[in-house]
Design a protein around this motif. Structure first.
Motif, PDB file in Angstrom:
ATOM      1  N   ARG A 152      21.211 -28.433   2.166  1.00 14.95           N
ATOM      2  CA  ARG A 152      20.640 -29.658   1.747  1.00 14.95           C
ATOM      3  C   ARG A 152      19.782 -29.977   2.890  1.00 14.95           C
ATOM      4  O   ARG A 152      18.697 -30.784   2.393  1.00 14.95           O
ATOM      5  CB  ARG A 152      21.862 -30.702   1.715  1.00 14.95           C
ATOM      6  CG  ARG A 152      22.779 -30.210   0.400  1.00 14.95           C
ATOM      7  CD  ARG A 152      23.992 -31.057   0.451  1.00 14.95           C
ATOM      8  NE  ARG A 152      24.546 -30.858  -0.868  1.00 14.95           N
ATOM      9  CZ  ARG A 152      26.097 -30.809  -1.016  1.00 14.95           C
ATOM     10  NH1 ARG A 152      26.743 -31.137   0.026  1.00 14.95           N
ATOM     11  NH2 ARG A 152      26.579 -30.417  -2.218  1.00 14.95           N
ATOM     12  N   ARG A 155      16.405 -28.014   2.120  1.00 15.82           N
ATOM     13  CA  ARG A 155      15.775 -28.394   0.768  1.00 15.82           C
ATOM     14  C   ARG A 155      15.230 -29.933   1.335  1.00 15.82           C
ATOM     15  O   ARG A 155      14.056 -30.063   0.913  1.00 15.82           O
ATOM     16  CB  ARG A 155      16.792 -28.895  -0.210  1.00 15.82           C
ATOM     17  CG  ARG A 155      16.157 -29.402  -1.342  1.00 15.82           C
ATOM     18  CD  ARG A 155      17.132 -29.717  -2.481  1.00 15.82           C
ATOM     19  NE  ARG A 155      18.173 -30.889  -1.904  1.00 15.82           N
ATOM     20  CZ  ARG A 155      19.447 -31.042  -2.581  1.00 15.82           C
ATOM     21  NH1 ARG A 155      19.835 -30.560  -3.397  1.00 15.82           N
ATOM     22  NH2 ARG A 155      20.204 -32.210  -1.979  1.00 15.82           N
ATOM     23  N   GLU A 159      11.212 -30.499   1.078  1.00 13.08           N
ATOM     24  CA  GLU A 159      10.556 -31.251   0.064  1.00 13.08           C
ATOM     25  C   GLU A 159       9.686 -32.289   0.909  1.00 13.08           C
ATOM     26  O   GLU A 159       8.410 -32.453   0.323  1.00 13.08           O
ATOM     27  CB  GLU A 159      11.386 -31.970  -0.574  1.00 13.08           C
ATOM     28  CG  GLU A 159      12.354 -31.478  -1.709  1.00 13.08           C
ATOM     29  CD  GLU A 159      13.626 -32.212  -2.258  1.00 13.08           C
ATOM     30  OE1 GLU A 159      13.941 -33.328  -1.747  1.00 13.08           O
ATOM     31  OE2 GLU A 159      14.238 -31.712  -3.415  1.00 13.08           O
ATOM     32  N   ARG A 168      12.739 -25.045  -3.795  1.00  7.80           N
ATOM     33  CA  ARG A 168      13.728 -24.716  -5.041  1.00  7.80           C
ATOM     34  C   ARG A 168      14.591 -23.684  -4.634  1.00  7.80           C
ATOM     35  O   ARG A 168      15.641 -23.537  -5.294  1.00  7.80           O
ATOM     36  CB  ARG A 168      12.542 -24.031  -6.123  1.00  7.80           C
ATOM     37  CG  ARG A 168      13.065 -23.862  -7.435  1.00  7.80           C
ATOM     38  CD  ARG A 168      12.120 -23.571  -8.558  1.00  7.80           C
ATOM     39  NE  ARG A 168      11.088 -24.442  -8.571  1.00  7.80           N
ATOM     40  CZ  ARG A 168       9.709 -23.917  -8.221  1.00  7.80           C
ATOM     41  NH1 ARG A 168       9.394 -22.943  -7.870  1.00  7.80           N
ATOM     42  NH2 ARG A 168       8.651 -25.086  -8.064  1.00  7.80           N
ATOM     43  N   GLN A 171      17.648 -25.250  -3.244  1.00 10.29           N
ATOM     44  CA  GLN A 171      18.342 -25.948  -4.240  1.00 10.29           C
ATOM     45  C   GLN A 171      19.136 -24.708  -5.085  1.00 10.29           C
ATOM     46  O   GLN A 171      20.287 -24.784  -5.471  1.00 10.29           O
ATOM     47  CB  GLN A 171      17.444 -26.598  -5.335  1.00 10.29           C
ATOM     48  CG  GLN A 171      18.321 -27.386  -6.567  1.00 10.29           C
ATOM     49  CD  GLN A 171      19.238 -28.227  -5.918  1.00 10.29           C
ATOM     50  OE1 GLN A 171      18.925 -28.869  -5.155  1.00 10.29           O
ATOM     51  NE2 GLN A 171      20.450 -28.184  -6.511  1.00 10.29           N
ATOM     52  N   ASP A 172      18.608 -23.887  -5.116  1.00 13.58           N
ATOM     53  CA  ASP A 172      19.253 -22.354  -5.645  1.00 13.58           C
ATOM     54  C   ASP A 172      20.355 -21.962  -4.808  1.00 13.58           C
ATOM     55  O   ASP A 172      21.433 -21.802  -5.434  1.00 13.58           O
ATOM     56  CB  ASP A 172      18.477 -21.160  -5.802  1.00 13.58           C
ATOM     57  CG  ASP A 172      17.311 -21.397  -7.088  1.00 13.58           C
ATOM     58  OD1 ASP A 172      17.492 -22.338  -7.786  1.00 13.58           O
ATOM     59  OD2 ASP A 172      16.342 -20.814  -7.278  1.00 13.58           O
ATOM     60  N   GLN A 175      23.345 -24.579  -5.389  1.00 13.71           N
ATOM     61  CA  GLN A 175      24.014 -24.423  -6.702  1.00 13.71           C
ATOM     62  C   GLN A 175      24.814 -23.048  -6.599  1.00 13.71           C
ATOM     63  O   GLN A 175      25.976 -23.107  -7.014  1.00 13.71           O
ATOM     64  CB  GLN A 175      22.962 -24.072  -7.891  1.00 13.71           C
ATOM     65  CG  GLN A 175      22.293 -25.306  -8.194  1.00 13.71           C
ATOM     66  CD  GLN A 175      21.262 -25.463  -9.273  1.00 13.71           C
ATOM     67  OE1 GLN A 175      20.683 -24.421  -9.454  1.00 13.71           O
ATOM     68  NE2 GLN A 175      20.866 -26.707  -9.817  1.00 13.71           N
TER      69      GLN A 175
END
Length: 182
Positions: A152, A155, A159, A168, A171-172, A175
């Motif tokens: 996090r 990311r 960003e 991205r 984020q993958d 997930q």
């Protein structure tokens, strides 16, 4: 009269090396070889049965399993102080305290994560990204919660830097960790 054949000329030109060679050969021929006693015969391996291992000796022969490193209490105290400084809004002091803690316990992944969060809050996004990555290297994904928090931070840092592809990827990873697919 002195003979002048090629052999005699050659001998007259190099008498010392031949004389030295003859001396070495003569001394080598006179040398007495060293005598050794015959080696005692060992019994054949098939005849001597191996003794049964004693259970407590088996455990002693194995290499000890390394225990997980524990963070020294001084580093933990500094980490707590850093969290207090952070909650008071003194990010610079928090960073200094964490740097001291990392000098004491450089292999503590949670300290690296805590420093990454401080750098993220300070707006030092490239360093926040690197520090969270270091935390991931040290701990991998053994501690799923820590790994999620590191991704996090990564990311958010990417960003903020405008790295859409990197964000991205982070984020993958988040997930995959949230769903348990690693």
């Amino acid at each position: 009269m002195i003979p002048t054949s090629p052999i005699h000329v050659r001998l007259r030109i190099r008498p010392q090396p031949i004389g030295a060679l003859l001396t070495v050969v003569f001394l080598a021929a006179c040398a007495v070889p060293e005598t050794r006693a015959p080696a005692p015969e060992e019994p054949p391996a098939a005849e001597a049965p191996e003794p049964e291992p004693i259970p407590h000796e088996e455990a002693r022969d194995r290499e000890p399993v390394p225990e997980p490193e524990t963070t020294p209490s001084a580093a933990l105290a500094l980490a707590e102080q850093a969290e207090g400084s952070r909650s008071e809004g003194n990010l610079e002091r928090a960073a200094q305290q964490l740097e001291r803690a990392l000098r004491i316990a450089p292999r503590d992944a949670s300290l690296w994560h805590q420093m990454a969060r401080i750098r993220l809050e300070q707006g030092n996004y490239p360093q926040a990204d690197r520090l969270a990555g270091r935390s991931l290297q040290l701990d991998g994904e053994r501690d799923r919660t820590l790994a999620l928090e590191n991704w996090r931070v990564i990311r958010a840092a990417r960003e903020a830097m405008g790295d859409k592809e990197g964000a991205r990827e982070a984020q993958d990873a988040i997930q995959r960790l949230e769903t348990g697919v690693v």
